[in-house]
Design a protein around this motif. Sequence first.
Motif, mmCIF file in Angstrom:
data_model
loop_
_atom_site.group_PDB
_atom_site.id
_atom_site.type_symbol
_atom_site.label_atom_id
_atom_site.label_comp_id
_atom_site.label_asym_id
_atom_site.label_seq_id
_atom_site.Cartn_x
_atom_site.Cartn_y
_atom_site.Cartn_z
ATOM 1 N N GLY A 88 -21.433 -4.896 -13.848
ATOM 2 C CA GLY A 88 -20.732 -5.763 -13.961
ATOM 3 C C GLY A 88 -20.426 -4.992 -15.839
ATOM 4 O O GLY A 88 -19.714 -5.916 -16.553
ATOM 5 N N VAL A 89 -21.302 -3.894 -15.936
ATOM 6 C CA VAL A 89 -21.746 -3.311 -17.591
ATOM 7 C C VAL A 89 -21.119 -1.475 -17.288
ATOM 8 O O VAL A 89 -21.674 -1.011 -16.955
ATOM 9 N N GLU A 90 -20.060 -1.107 -18.312
ATOM 10 C CA GLU A 90 -20.267 -0.025 -18.744
ATOM 11 C C GLU A 90 -20.239 0.692 -19.713
ATOM 12 O O GLU A 90 -19.842 0.543 -21.031
ATOM 13 N N GLY A 91 -20.958 1.842 -20.323
ATOM 14 C CA GLY A 91 -21.585 2.602 -21.206
ATOM 15 C C GLY A 91 -20.223 3.280 -21.281
ATOM 16 O O GLY A 91 -19.849 4.577 -20.527
ATOM 17 N N VAL A 92 -19.687 3.648 -22.587
ATOM 18 C CA VAL A 92 -18.675 4.281 -23.029
ATOM 19 C C VAL A 92 -19.091 5.796 -24.329
ATOM 20 O O VAL A 92 -19.712 4.842 -25.676
ATOM 21 N N LEU A 93 -19.057 6.497 -24.149
ATOM 22 C CA LEU A 93 -19.488 7.264 -25.254
ATOM 23 C C LEU A 93 -18.564 7.698 -26.619
ATOM 24 O O LEU A 93 -18.332 7.628 -25.478
ATOM 25 N N TYR A 94 -18.868 7.227 -27.760
ATOM 26 C CA TYR A 94 -18.280 8.317 -28.640
ATOM 27 C C TYR A 94 -19.715 9.029 -29.575
ATOM 28 O O TYR A 94 -19.725 8.336 -29.401
ATOM 29 N N ARG A 95 -18.680 9.871 -30.639
ATOM 30 C CA ARG A 95 -19.093 10.403 -31.430
ATOM 31 C C ARG A 95 -18.444 10.040 -32.295
ATOM 32 O O ARG A 95 -17.443 9.887 -32.714
ATOM 33 N N VAL A 96 -18.905 9.776 -34.267
ATOM 34 C CA VAL A 96 -18.811 9.450 -35.129
ATOM 35 C C VAL A 96 -18.567 11.114 -35.503
ATOM 36 O O VAL A 96 -18.388 11.641 -35.590
ATOM 37 N N PRO A 97 -17.299 11.046 -36.525
ATOM 38 C CA PRO A 97 -16.584 11.984 -37.272
ATOM 39 C C PRO A 97 -17.506 12.614 -37.933
ATOM 40 O O PRO A 97 -18.692 12.526 -38.692
ATOM 41 N N GLU A 98 -17.424 14.407 -38.078
ATOM 42 C CA GLU A 98 -18.474 15.021 -38.617
ATOM 43 C C GLU A 98 -18.023 15.299 -40.298
ATOM 44 O O GLU A 98 -16.797 15.367 -40.485
ATOM 45 N N LYS A 109 -26.300 26.519 -37.948
ATOM 46 C CA LYS A 109 -27.063 27.473 -36.676
ATOM 47 C C LYS A 109 -26.686 25.869 -35.211
ATOM 48 O O LYS A 109 -26.478 25.466 -34.271
ATOM 49 N N ALA A 110 -25.814 24.962 -35.594
ATOM 50 C CA ALA A 110 -25.143 24.201 -34.787
ATOM 51 C C ALA A 110 -24.387 23.953 -33.529
ATOM 52 O O ALA A 110 -23.592 24.388 -34.213
ATOM 53 N N PRO A 111 -24.889 24.031 -33.082
ATOM 54 C CA PRO A 111 -23.900 24.154 -31.622
ATOM 55 C C PRO A 111 -22.747 23.506 -31.704
ATOM 56 O O PRO A 111 -22.295 22.419 -32.499
ATOM 57 N N PRO A 112 -21.524 24.057 -30.633
ATOM 58 C CA PRO A 112 -20.323 22.931 -31.264
ATOM 59 C C PRO A 112 -20.564 21.875 -30.240
ATOM 60 O O PRO A 112 -20.628 21.783 -29.282
ATOM 61 N N LYS A 113 -19.295 20.758 -30.928
ATOM 62 C CA LYS A 113 -19.288 19.697 -29.970
ATOM 63 C C LYS A 113 -18.707 19.414 -28.905
ATOM 64 O O LYS A 113 -17.993 20.688 -28.595
ATOM 65 N N ASP A 114 -18.980 18.451 -28.319
ATOM 66 C CA ASP A 114 -18.784 18.289 -26.717
ATOM 67 C C ASP A 114 -17.188 17.753 -26.554
ATOM 68 O O ASP A 114 -17.121 16.369 -26.937
ATOM 69 N N ASP A 115 -16.619 18.207 -26.231
ATOM 70 C CA ASP A 115 -15.205 17.534 -26.222
ATOM 71 C C ASP A 115 -14.616 16.722 -25.597
ATOM 72 O O ASP A 115 -13.602 16.270 -25.769
ATOM 73 N N ALA A 116 -15.649 16.600 -24.471
ATOM 74 C CA ALA A 116 -15.353 15.804 -23.515
ATOM 75 C C ALA A 116 -15.748 14.455 -23.974
ATOM 76 O O ALA A 116 -15.269 13.044 -23.564
ATOM 77 N N ILE A 117 -16.350 13.874 -25.297
ATOM 78 C CA ILE A 117 -16.807 12.705 -26.015
ATOM 79 C C ILE A 117 -16.354 12.552 -26.936
ATOM 80 O O ILE A 117 -16.190 13.743 -28.133
ATOM 81 N N PRO A 118 -14.923 11.680 -27.344
ATOM 82 C CA PRO A 118 -14.319 11.728 -28.089
ATOM 83 C C PRO A 118 -14.547 10.464 -29.212
ATOM 84 O O PRO A 118 -15.705 10.636 -29.199
ATOM 85 N N GLU A 119 -14.248 11.150 -30.665
ATOM 86 C CA GLU A 119 -14.158 10.725 -31.768
ATOM 87 C C GLU A 119 -14.213 9.217 -31.571
ATOM 88 O O GLU A 119 -12.864 9.401 -31.185
ATOM 89 N N ILE A 120 -14.441 8.227 -32.253
ATOM 90 C CA ILE A 120 -14.907 7.465 -32.473
ATOM 91 C C ILE A 120 -13.945 6.707 -34.309
ATOM 92 O O ILE A 120 -14.377 7.387 -35.046
ATOM 93 N N THR A 121 -12.891 5.194 -33.777
ATOM 94 C CA THR A 121 -12.665 4.906 -35.419
ATOM 95 C C THR A 121 -12.973 3.450 -35.761
ATOM 96 O O THR A 121 -13.291 3.821 -34.343
ATOM 97 N N ALA A 122 -13.247 3.110 -36.824
ATOM 98 C CA ALA A 122 -14.164 1.928 -36.993
ATOM 99 C C ALA A 122 -13.669 1.083 -37.002
ATOM 100 O O ALA A 122 -13.891 0.233 -36.081
ATOM 101 N N ALA A 123 -11.799 0.698 -35.824
ATOM 102 C CA ALA A 123 -11.191 -0.484 -36.223
ATOM 103 C C ALA A 123 -10.980 0.056 -34.622
ATOM 104 O O ALA A 123 -12.237 -1.557 -33.853
ATOM 105 N N LYS A 124 -11.973 0.925 -33.839
ATOM 106 C CA LYS A 124 -12.420 0.810 -32.312
ATOM 107 C C LYS A 124 -13.463 -0.095 -32.338
ATOM 108 O O LYS A 124 -13.545 -0.667 -30.651
ATOM 109 N N LEU A 125 -14.414 -0.368 -33.229
ATOM 110 C CA LEU A 125 -16.078 -0.841 -33.078
ATOM 111 C C LEU A 125 -15.897 -2.320 -32.122
ATOM 112 O O LEU A 125 -15.816 -2.932 -31.460
#
Length: 258
Positions: A88-98, A109-125
């Motif tokens: 009955g509970v689901e986890g949803v991954l989001y990353r904050v903007p770089e 030497k930071a690796p590229p971000k995973d495009d499968a994980i979307p960026e989040i906006t404040a309003a989405k919280l």
Amino acid sequence: MGKGAGCVPSKKKTQFVTGDSPRATTGPFRNAPIPLDDSHHTSNAIQETASSNSVAAKLKIFIVFYSMYGHVEGLAKKLKKGVDGVEGVEGVLYRVPETLPIEVLEQMKAPPKDDAIPEITAAKLAEADGLLFGFPTRYGSMAAQMKGFFDSTGQLWKEQKLAGKPAGFFVSTGTQGGGQETTAWTAITQLAHHGMLYVPVGYTFGPGMFKMDSIRGGSPYGAGVFAGDGTREPSETELALAEHQGKYMALVVQKLGA
């Protein structure tokens, strides 16, 4: 007890929304139990439909993180596994903007971000039933990228859209004395100003919290990992603690009826 038409809520006793009742969807404390309004009664059919819809919809825990070298992201994925393990509970991954330019990230030497994980906006919280925030340390407190994201939540603070929502932290530090506790501890101010409910993992991990035979990140404040110079991989215990925190948070959110 009502007279004639069966049982109705007593006007002398406050009734609260529970896991079997329709969830509150308006007001600053939309995730907290609120008194039911006795002045308006709906038919049993409507109540049953609302209850059925409430049960069918999964509670959402947003796992919002910033990760430069992938250590926090690794914990985030384990947290999601723990959350998803609770029915009955689901986890949803989001990353904050770089906030750093790509040229600087390449030099670091930071690796590229995973495009499968979307960026989040404040309003989405505001759509989340619970929140888990993850970030690396910078001198004992959260990285600027996460702080910048929290700074963008002013409108939510003004409208009290996050008040009453349960939230927790998980972190990454370079060394054993680098802020496994202070990084989470200093972040609590962000939750306090929003009126959110801080949910530490405490010592619910059991014996795993007391092991001294290996280096382990994490604390009663939340899961954690030691990154070293950026090349150290999380240990099995660190990952297990993260998964446990996800499950623990899901159970708390479920219990609160968020």
